[in-house]
Write an enzyme that holds these catalytic residues in place. Structure first.
Site, PDB file in Angstrom:
ATOM      1  NE  ARG A  30      43.539  31.266  56.157  1.00 49.57           N
ATOM      2  CZ  ARG A  30      42.767  30.157  57.453  1.00 49.57           C
ATOM      3  NH1 ARG A  30      41.359  29.594  56.663  1.00 49.57           N
ATOM      4  NH2 ARG A  30      42.900  29.496  58.018  1.00 49.57           N
ATOM      5  CG  ASN A  83      46.163  29.400  55.809  1.00 53.18           C
ATOM      6  OD1 ASN A  83      46.300  30.350  55.593  1.00 53.18           O
ATOM      7  ND2 ASN A  83      45.783  28.765  57.542  1.00 53.18           N
TER       8      ASN A  83
END
Length: 88
Positions: free
Chosen positions: A18, A36
């Site tokens: 990320r 997530n």
């Protein structure tokens, strides 16, 4: 401006996927998010030029150095309201 939603599976959580995605998205002047998911995947929603979205998708197959992307699903989506690119 276009927007796309990507779902990435494989080794994509706990490997700076990320954070690396955010860096690349900002470099491409995209806005949106990387999050997530409970099933171990990562959702990326990004908005910007068609060329920038294509470049992001291409880069995301590589992802962070420790990630191993197994699959990518891309679908169109609404343009995110955020003016930045965030992780969550």
């Amino acid at each position: 401006m276009q927007a796309a939603r990507f779902i990435f599976t494989g080794v994509v959580q706990g490997v700076f996927f990320r954070a690396s995605t955010r860096e690349r998205a900002l470099a491409l002047q995209l806005r949106g998010h990387a999050r997530n998911q409970a099933d171990g995947s990562v959702e990326v929603v990004a908005a910007g030029s068609a060329a920038a979205l294509e470049a992001l998708e291409h880069w995301l197959w590589q992802g962070s150095p420790a990630s191993k992307v197994a699959s990518v699903t891309r679908t169109p989506c609404a343009i995110p309201t955020t003016e930045a690119f965030v992780t969550g």
